[in-house]
Design an enzyme around this catalytic site. Structure first.
Site, PDB file in Angstrom:
ATOM      1  CG  ASP A 191      -2.262   0.663   0.973  1.00  0.00           C
ATOM      2  OD1 ASP A 191      -2.239   1.894   0.781  1.00  0.00           O
ATOM      3  OD2 ASP A 191      -3.310  -0.001   0.982  1.00  0.00           O
ATOM      4  CG  HIS A 234      -5.154   3.955   0.814  1.00  0.00           C
ATOM      5  ND1 HIS A 234      -4.699   2.708   0.441  1.00  0.00           N
ATOM      6  CD2 HIS A 234      -6.430   4.023   0.384  1.00  0.00           C
ATOM      7  CE1 HIS A 234      -5.668   2.056  -0.193  1.00  0.00           C
ATOM      8  NE2 HIS A 234      -6.731   2.828  -0.239  1.00  0.00           N
ATOM      9  CB  SER A 529      -9.189   0.724  -0.264  1.00  0.00           C
ATOM     10  OG  SER A 529      -8.453   0.927  -1.433  1.00  0.00           O
TER      11      SER A 529
END
Length: 597
Positions: A191, A234, A529
């Site tokens: 990620d 994220h 996600s």
């Protein structure tokens, strides 16, 4: 996601200076120190972070194998042949007989004619599928996970996948002795990296790799206009959905659980591979290199909340290699809401995860398709950890009466108290009339008029505002979800309120108002996600319950025990259904061979 800038509030000199306004024919008075402020640009970096300024294209070059040569010596020879035609090689994958390089159009044409070259394909862009002085990671090793906390940490998503029923059957906020909670299982997060300051992840972190910077500290950081800044969080969000631990709370929104959240498998070990930059962009070659690193480090599971709608044969081969090594690879289906595959989720060796909302309905952004979606998990409004101080919280207070607000993206963070001045639509510096002073004030600005929020804010700042409240002009979207468009150090605390509250505040113009925009450590986000790490966490619980299961059996267990949604049986939007930890662990234990006598 929301982003903002830490800043010191502007000074309070009283004199004003004449400078041209945005229209050359008009001169307005602005406060000193703001004469040179100009609207930020909106240019973005190249869509391909590896693209060269000379027009060179990033590609993956795969050669035909030579039976008589070893993989390394074969690739050495073939790499030199690529360099002779001008290829700028920056990474090699001997096991795939592939190199990553930048090539000119002429060099690519020459390579495609080379009989030793099997294919030349783009080193395509991959992106995150989300809809946001630090300690060295080495200092965190040896931190033991907490075993107790509060049931308030059990988020709605966590409970819907049955995770607490596996490791806290009596629901007392304490991990049950002997229950699988991820201990001994390595999950590789591919990620944007992580925030090593966040207490939720300190005990889980094992080691990391930054494929962008080429070092072993995969921090979610990058340079923006030459300044090192934290990214959108994220990777931290997805990692914490899997591995946040009990009782490790950070800065939460007032009224929410002070212990923060807990992950699906709170005692797993995390391997963190950074492949996405602070914009959420990455490249195929970095994903391949990350998968190689995960294999080398003995990862049982890889979780990828990223991808591209275009397949890559070389990437597919990399995931097949991981499959052959026994890894469970899990990836997000994508957020285009269309009947089309994204990759790596679309490869046969990968478990593809779609998203559902709080009512177990298909999330409209979740991509779907025949023979594509394997499982679904919660992916709307998922609360998890983010960059420390990176989530927005706004408070507008007038004489003890508080008005709910929503900070604008990129707002300055801070607290200011001063007289409230009405600035209308904020189309000019002079829109802030009586009461506007360079000593400072709180600007109340209306939404609308075809004027960007950043223009309204800049005009108020040049008039002397030290904080800004934007009043929404419609009741349909509450306090709104607005942006100042670009990160700049001169933004002041800026937040928005509902239409009803805006009208109430207009009746309080002239009174003292306190605007407080704070940075929290947790954030609600939506996307496939967010669904993907729920499934990765459940897979870790299954392996924890029976470590002898093969990767093929883990997938079969997850799919067999899923809660059927939509049409009966597997369908194009929900796949086999909502992943269920308790049922999956029970099935894993049934399959697990008894211990040797």
């Amino acid at each position: 996601m929301k982003r903002w800038v830490w800043l010191g509030l502007l000074g309070g000199a009283v004199a004003c200076t004449k400078v041209p306004d945005r229209e050359p024919s008009v001169t307005e008075e602005v406060c000193p120190g703001t004469e040179e402020l100009s609207l930020p640009g909106t240019a973005r970096q190249s869509l391909n972070p590896l693209a060269g300024e000379d027009g060179a294209e990033p590609v993956l070059i795969t050669f035909r194998p030579r039976v008589s040569a070893s993989a390394v010596s074969n690739l050495d020879t073939l790499t030199e042949s690529a360099r002779r035609v001008g290829a700028q090689v920056h990474r090699r994958f001997p096991h795939l007989n592939t190199i990553a390089a930048k090539v000119s159009p002429e060099a690519r044409a020459a390579l495609e004619k080379n009989p030793d070259v099997l294919r030349v394909e783009p080193d395509r862009v991959v992106r995150a599928f989300g809809m946001p002085s630090p300690l060295s990671p080495s200092l965190l090793q040896g931190v033991l996970p907490n075993t107790s906390g509060s049931t308030g940490e059990y988020t709605a998503g966590l409970q819907r996948v049955q995770a607490p029923q596996v490791w806290d059957a009596n629901n007392d906020g304490v991990l049950d002795d002997g229950a699988p909670s991820g201990t001994g299982i390595k999950v590789c997060i591919i990620d944007s990296g992580w925030d090593n300051r966040h207490p939720e992840l300190a005990a889980a972190y094992l080691e990391g790799k930054d494929l962008l910077d080429g070092d072993d500290e995969p921090l979610d950081q990058g340079r923006v206009n030459g300044v090192l800044k934290w990214g959108g969080g994220h990777g931290t969000h997805t990692a914490a959905t899997i591995a946040a631990q009990l009782g490790a709370g950070a800065h939460v929104r007032p009224g929410e659980e002070p212990n923060g959240v807990v992950g699906v498998a709170p005692t797993v070990s995390l391997l963190v591979a950074r492949v996405l930059d602070v914009n959420g962009d990455g490249n195929t070659s970095n994903v391949i290199a990350a998968m190689d690193w995960c294999i080398e480090r003995g990862a049982h599971i890889a979780s990828l909340s990223l991808g591209s709608i275009a397949p890559s044969q070389t990437e597919e081969a990399a995931f097949k290699r991981a499959f052959d090594a026994g890894m469970v690879a899990i990836a997000a289906t994508g957020n285009r809401g269309t009947e089309e595959k994204s990759y790596p989720a679309g490869y046969e060796s990968v478990i593809a995860v779609g998203a559902i909302d709080a009512n177990n309905a298909w999330a409209p952004f979740s991509q779907y398709g025949k023979d594509f979606v394997s499982l679904v998990a919660p992916g709307v409004g998922i609360l998890s950890a983010t960059i420390v101080g990176g989530a927005p919280y706004g408070d507008v207070d007038v004489g003890g009466t508080r008005f709910a607000s929503e900070p604008l993206e990129y707002t300055g963070v801070g607290k200011y108290a001063g007289r409230m001045v009405y600035c209308g639509l904020g189309e000019r510096v002079s829109s802030c009339g009586e009461g506007a002073t360079c000593d400072g004030f709180v600007a109340l600005v209306d939404r609308g008029g075809g004027i960007l929020f950043k223009e309204k804010a800049l005009n108020a700042i040049r008039a002397g505002a030290k904080a800004i409240v934007v009043g929404n002009n419609t009741s349909e979207d509450g306090a709104g979800n607005f942006t100042l468009t670009d990160p700049e150090d001169f933004w002041v605390p800026t937040t928005s309120v509902t239409l009803v509250n805006a009208n109430s505040l207009k009746g309080l113009v002239g009174q003292n108002v306190t605007v407080d925009v704070s940075g929290l450590d947790y954030l609600r986000q939506s996307g496939t996600s967010m669904a993907t790490p729920h499934v990765a966490g459940v897979a870790a619980l299954v392996l924890g319950a029976c470590p002898k299961l093969t990767h093929v059996q883990v997938r079969e267990v997850l799919e067999k025990t899923a809660l059927d949604l939509g049409e009966t049986g597997k369908d194009i939007k929900f796949g086999h259904g909502l992943v269920q930890a308790k049922a999956a662990v029970e099935e894993a234990r049934r399959l697990c061979p008894p211990p040797a006598p």
